[in-house]
Design an enzyme around this catalytic site. Sequence first.
Site, short mmCIF file in Angstrom:
data_model
loop_
_atom_site.label_atom_id
_atom_site.label_comp_id
_atom_site.label_asym_id
_atom_site.label_seq_id
_atom_site.Cartn_x
_atom_site.Cartn_y
_atom_site.Cartn_z
N HIS A 47 1.99 4.46 -2.95
CA HIS A 47 1.61 5.80 -2.60
C HIS A 47 2.88 6.86 -3.45
CE1 HIS A 47 -1.95 6.33 0.04
NE2 HIS A 47 -1.21 5.75 0.73
N HIS A 99 0.79 -1.13 0.24
CA HIS A 99 -0.21 0.13 0.08
C HIS A 99 1.15 1.28 -0.57
CE1 HIS A 99 -3.21 2.38 1.98
NE2 HIS A 99 -2.57 3.38 1.90
N GLU A 100 1.73 1.47 0.72
CA GLU A 100 2.99 2.07 1.10
C GLU A 100 3.32 2.88 -0.29
OE1 GLU A 100 2.00 4.69 2.94
OE2 GLU A 100 0.95 3.12 4.65
ZN ZN Z 1 -2.07 5.13 1.97
#
Ligand code: ZN
Length: 179
Positions: A147, A143-144
């Site tokens: 980003h 998830h990170e």
């Molecule tokens: Zn996030």
Amino acid sequence: MHKLPVIAQIGDPILRSKAKPVNKISDPTIIKLIDSSIATATANLGVGIAAPQISQPYRLFIVASHPSDRYPQAPTMTPTAMINPRILSHGEQVVKDWEGCLSVPNIRGLVPRYQEIEVEYTTRQGETSQQILTDFVARIFQHELDHLDGIIFTDRITDPADLYTEAEYRQLISSKERH
Ligand code: ZN
């Protein structure tokens, strides 16, 4: 006490930009960024936060797994800075599970992620670390990492019906627990 940085919200172009590699970890800007990222994740009970979320376009994020209602088995980690992170390899198994994001308020979704990944990153001490991550921590990492490439978890949702408001998500989870 220092004021915490504002968290960028979906729609802010910083969340759609590709972050740049960190060249010098001992740079005071980077040290400060790590500290304020950790403080922001902690203050918001986040299990992770990426630098672009506090409007800093660098390839670094914090992983700070801790148990929650949804993930009671999640390991408790000291918030860990992962700099210039990458995935070296991954297992075949892909699992869907719930995610939320400090930059996407009030939304939860079921997101497919690799169950096991082999990763490499530079630590805050400037050392290279290689690790195998599984389950929830592997999910946070993916998830990170997204980003840093301008990708938000809602982009990964494969079925539009997997998108919930926080209230609908809570209701679903609690009704599952009762049955
Ligand atoms: Zn996030």
